[in-house]
Design a protein around this motif. Structure first.
Motif, short mmCIF file in Angstrom:
data_model
loop_
_atom_site.label_atom_id
_atom_site.label_comp_id
_atom_site.label_asym_id
_atom_site.label_seq_id
_atom_site.Cartn_x
_atom_site.Cartn_y
_atom_site.Cartn_z
N ALA B 15 -15.69 35.00 -2.88
CA ALA B 15 -14.12 34.38 -2.95
C ALA B 15 -13.30 35.61 -3.46
CB ALA B 15 -13.81 33.03 -3.63
N LEU B 16 -13.73 36.50 -4.17
CA LEU B 16 -13.00 37.67 -5.15
C LEU B 16 -12.10 38.29 -4.00
CD1 LEU B 16 -15.42 38.84 -7.74
CD2 LEU B 16 -13.37 37.56 -8.14
N ASP B 17 -11.08 38.56 -4.31
CA ASP B 17 -10.21 39.56 -3.30
C ASP B 17 -10.47 41.05 -4.04
OD1 ASP B 17 -8.38 41.00 -2.20
OD2 ASP B 17 -6.54 40.17 -2.84
N LEU B 18 -11.43 41.62 -3.23
CA LEU B 18 -11.85 42.93 -3.69
C LEU B 18 -10.77 44.08 -3.22
CD1 LEU B 18 -15.50 42.81 -3.00
CD2 LEU B 18 -14.36 42.38 -5.15
N THR B 19 -9.78 43.65 -2.81
CA THR B 19 -8.68 44.76 -2.33
C THR B 19 -7.87 44.93 -3.69
OG1 THR B 19 -7.03 43.26 -1.91
CG2 THR B 19 -8.31 44.04 0.11
N THR B 20 -7.95 44.22 -4.68
CA THR B 20 -7.48 44.56 -6.06
C THR B 20 -8.43 45.08 -6.93
OG1 THR B 20 -8.09 42.41 -7.04
CG2 THR B 20 -6.12 42.40 -5.80
N LEU B 21 -9.85 45.33 -6.47
CA LEU B 21 -10.73 45.82 -7.44
C LEU B 21 -10.43 47.17 -7.96
CD1 LEU B 21 -13.72 46.02 -8.56
CD2 LEU B 21 -14.33 46.93 -6.36
N PHE B 22 -9.54 47.98 -7.35
CA PHE B 22 -9.33 49.46 -7.78
C PHE B 22 -7.99 49.61 -8.52
CE2 PHE B 22 -12.04 49.42 -4.04
CZ PHE B 22 -13.23 49.75 -4.56
N ASP B 23 -7.32 48.45 -8.78
CA ASP B 23 -5.68 48.42 -9.12
C ASP B 23 -5.82 49.23 -10.32
OD1 ASP B 23 -5.13 47.24 -6.85
OD2 ASP B 23 -4.58 45.29 -7.67
N ASP B 24 -6.81 49.31 -11.25
CA ASP B 24 -6.70 49.78 -12.66
C ASP B 24 -7.37 51.16 -12.81
OD1 ASP B 24 -5.29 47.45 -13.65
OD2 ASP B 24 -7.05 46.44 -14.26
N GLY B 25 -7.63 51.68 -11.32
CA GLY B 25 -8.15 52.92 -11.24
C GLY B 25 -9.55 52.94 -11.10
N LEU B 26 -10.39 53.89 -10.73
CA LEU B 26 -11.63 53.74 -10.56
C LEU B 26 -12.76 54.56 -11.79
CD1 LEU B 26 -10.46 54.89 -7.25
CD2 LEU B 26 -12.85 54.24 -6.82
N VAL B 27 -11.64 55.20 -12.46
CA VAL B 27 -12.49 55.98 -13.55
C VAL B 27 -11.89 55.61 -14.85
CG1 VAL B 27 -12.81 58.31 -14.53
CG2 VAL B 27 -13.06 57.99 -12.11
N GLU B 106 -10.55 64.34 -6.67
CA GLU B 106 -11.96 64.37 -6.43
C GLU B 106 -12.79 63.74 -7.50
OE1 GLU B 106 -12.55 65.74 -3.67
OE2 GLU B 106 -14.87 65.49 -3.92
N GLN B 107 -12.18 63.51 -8.86
CA GLN B 107 -13.16 62.68 -9.74
C GLN B 107 -13.22 61.13 -9.22
OE1 GLN B 107 -11.80 62.56 -13.83
NE2 GLN B 107 -13.84 62.18 -14.60
N ASP B 108 -11.92 60.79 -8.98
CA ASP B 108 -11.82 59.32 -8.38
C ASP B 108 -12.50 59.17 -6.99
OD1 ASP B 108 -10.11 58.56 -10.26
OD2 ASP B 108 -8.18 59.05 -9.21
N TYR B 109 -12.66 60.15 -6.42
CA TYR B 109 -13.39 59.88 -4.83
C TYR B 109 -14.84 59.86 -5.09
CZ TYR B 109 -14.92 61.15 -0.22
OH TYR B 109 -15.61 60.93 0.76
N ARG B 110 -15.38 60.72 -6.07
CA ARG B 110 -16.61 60.56 -6.53
C ARG B 110 -16.95 59.38 -7.08
NH1 ARG B 110 -19.00 63.20 -3.03
NH2 ARG B 110 -17.51 64.69 -2.35
N ALA B 111 -16.11 58.67 -7.91
CA ALA B 111 -16.47 57.50 -8.22
C ALA B 111 -16.42 56.20 -7.07
CB ALA B 111 -15.32 56.88 -9.18
#
Lengths: 431, 131
Positions: B15-27, B106-111
């Motif tokens: 049920a989690l809305d994973l479109t918010t998963l990256f709101d606080d950044g990936l790294v 690129e660091q975010d992308y690798r994450a």
């Protein structure tokens, strides 16, 4: 089998600041919706498709995509079909025959099933051949060796199988898509496999197909091809590269395993760290079959590798294990014992120009070690070689081979042996 | 808001809305993939992908191409990794696009690639061994 050096296999930089385009959503309700094809809507043409075929299509194209695809193919009808469906253009058979009731592969009109099944000798038309001819020689699509077998394969199909295959050709949205379908056919894939494949590549861009339907890199500046996962698994990897060159379904299967060009450091002692479990398992199995011993690519300091490569005879045997796919059997020829260097180059040039790959063993003049590679193509006095150590495809000149000065990513420079090919299938129409 | 310290049930993960998963950044500040992305973010994504019927092969191919690309390449050719997902699985595609949108360098992308890899590995494990 260790290389003299390795190189970075990273992707080339592209210059663009365009952001990804968002999907607009699926009007059928998204992937959580139950199958939305009303039973009353689906009327499959008897003998042309099975419910299993449609299920495969539904799995890959979704409900809305399946309905659109089947409607375009004429395999299902709308509740209120259009009043005037376009008639298929008349065609001329490429081989001698008395009638031509088929839709050309290049035509966009839906397949007509009311005209009855085409006679085997009229199935492959001149426009079909023209379509394939336009694709022959485009690196990574189809070469004349395989293109010349298509008419024969199609002629030998059963009527229902032919009708289904013709539908897929008509459904395809580009000539490249059609060429890959034909390539899968002459790689001896069955109709169920081709059906699943057709749904998966439907509407894909040329960039996507060239990249994902090969295990040798034709699109990324030579990097990104299949890479050996173990210290001494160059032979199995070269054989995989060869198989993927003839069989796009196999290439897509391997590339769908999570990565093909990454060099796993410890695939033997820590197989769970390998990026692509399919590659690891297959290379491990082929090594065992061929009498080799697997070990990690990277050893702990002070620890010698216990990996052991396979013989040229075993490598050729692995390649001959794919005769059903390639239509080729190879025989090992040592250079210069069995063939002079110039004669070996002649064999390379003659076969590669038709798209027949050549397995080869390279080494150096002094050591007893060597490395298996795959010659992929030839053009303008140069030869493209897939080096399994890095997964790179590099071009070497004829003179470099003749003078044992090749500069392969693995560091080897001398051609020691090749697999001389013999065809096991007739060529039906020379192209 | 996804709580990295909570033990989510499978139903809650679905049920989690994973479109918010990256709101606080990936790294994370320490340079590693953020805890929520690599933890609950991968398991919930795997469960949602399986529930949606996304074939493992589609995620595997997306991962292969994502690995070979740079962020710049993926921005120029999003179909490299999105072509199959876009076609039939828009909810999962939206999660992937949210991840790509959150990539600043690129660091975010690798994450992001590591998140996709984790999702793939968990999907494969569930499909091979059961949930």
């Amino acid at each position: 089998m260790s290389p003299a050096g390795t190189t970075d296999v990273g992707a080339p930089q592209q210059s663009s600041a365009v952001k990804p385009v968002r999907a607009t959503g699926n009007p059928s309700g998204g992937e959580f919706a139950a199958p939305a094809v009303p039973a009353s809507l689906v009327r499959l043409t008897p003998g042309a498709a099975t419910p299993r075929d449609v299920l495969h299509l539904q799995r890959y194209a979704g409900n809305a995509g399946t309905i659109r695809a089947l409607q375009r193919s004429g395999l299902i009808q709308r509740e209120n079909p259009p009043a005037a469906a376009p008639a298929p253009p008349s065609t001329t058979p490429a081989t001698t025959g008395t009638s031509a009731a088929t839709t050309p592969a290049t035509g966009g009109a839906p397949a007509s099933t009311s005209a009855g099944p085409a006679a085997p000798e009229t199935r492959w038309t001149e426009s079909d051949q023209a379509m394939i001819d336009r694709m022959v020689g485009r690196s990574g699509v189809i070469e004349s060796y395989q293109a010349g077998q298509i008419a024969g394969f199609i002629r030998r199909m059963s009527a229902p199988a032919y009708e289904m295959f013709r539908d897929w050709l008509n459904l395809a949205e580009s000539d490249m898509e059609r060429a890959f379908l034909c390539k899968a056919l002459v790689a001896n894939r069955n109709l169920a496999e081709i059906t699943e494949f057709a749904a998966r590549i439907s509407g894909k861009s040329e960039r996507w197909m060239l990249r994902n339907l090969n295990l040798v890199s034709f699109t990324m500046g030579g990097s990104g091809g299949v890479t050996q996962q173990f210290d001494a698994s160059c032979g199995p990897t070269a054989a995989e590269a060869m198989r993927g060159t003839y069989d796009p379904i196999y290439a897509l299967y391997i590339r769908s395993g999570g990565g093909v060009s990454q060099q796993t450091a410890a695939a033997f002692t820590q197989p769970e760290t390998a990026r692509n479990q399919r590659l690891v398992r297959e290379q491990s199995r082929m090594m065992a079959t061929a009498g080799g011993v697997t070990d990690d690519r990277v050893q702990q300091p002070g620890v010698a590798s216990s990996g052991a490569g396979i013989t040229m005879a075993a490598f050729i045997s692995l390649c001959n294990g794919f005769t059903g796919t390639t239509g080729l059997r190879f025989r090992a020829k040592d250079v210069p014992t069995d063939l002079s260097m110039s004669a070996a180059v002649t064999v390379l040039r003659r076969n590669l120009s038709q798209g027949i790959t050549i397995p080869a063993f390279v080494g150096t003049g002094a050591s007893g070690n060597g490395h298996f590679v795959m010659f992929i193509s030839a053009a303008g006095g140069r030869f493209m070689i897939h080096d399994p150590w890095t997964g790179e495809a590099v071009w070497q000149t004829e003179n470099q081979i003749l003078t044992s000065t090749m500069a392969l990513p693995s560091g080897w420079n001398t051609l020691w042996a090749i697999g001389a090919p013999r065809r096991t299938r007739p060529q039906d129409t020379p192209t | 808001m996804i709580d990295p310290n909570k033990d989510y049930t499978k139903d809650e993960q679905l049920a989690l809305d994973l479109t918010t998963l990256f709101d606080d950044g990936l790294v994370a500040p320490d340079g590693q993939v953020s805890e929520v992305v690599r933890g609950i973010g991968t398991t919930a994504a795997a469960h949602q992908a399986i529930a949606a019927g996304v074939p493992l092969a589609f995620i595997g191919l997306a991962l292969t191409n994502a690995r070979e690309n740079t962020l710049e390449t993926t921005r120029a050719f999003p179909e490299d990794i999105m072509a199959e997902i876009d076609n039939a699985y828009p909810r999962f595609a939206a999660i992937m696009y949210a991840g790509l949108d959150a990539c600043g360098d690129e660091q975010d992308y690798r994450a992001f690639v590591q998140w996709l890899e984790g999702t793939y590995i968990i999907m494969r494990s569930i499909e091979e061994h059961g949930p």
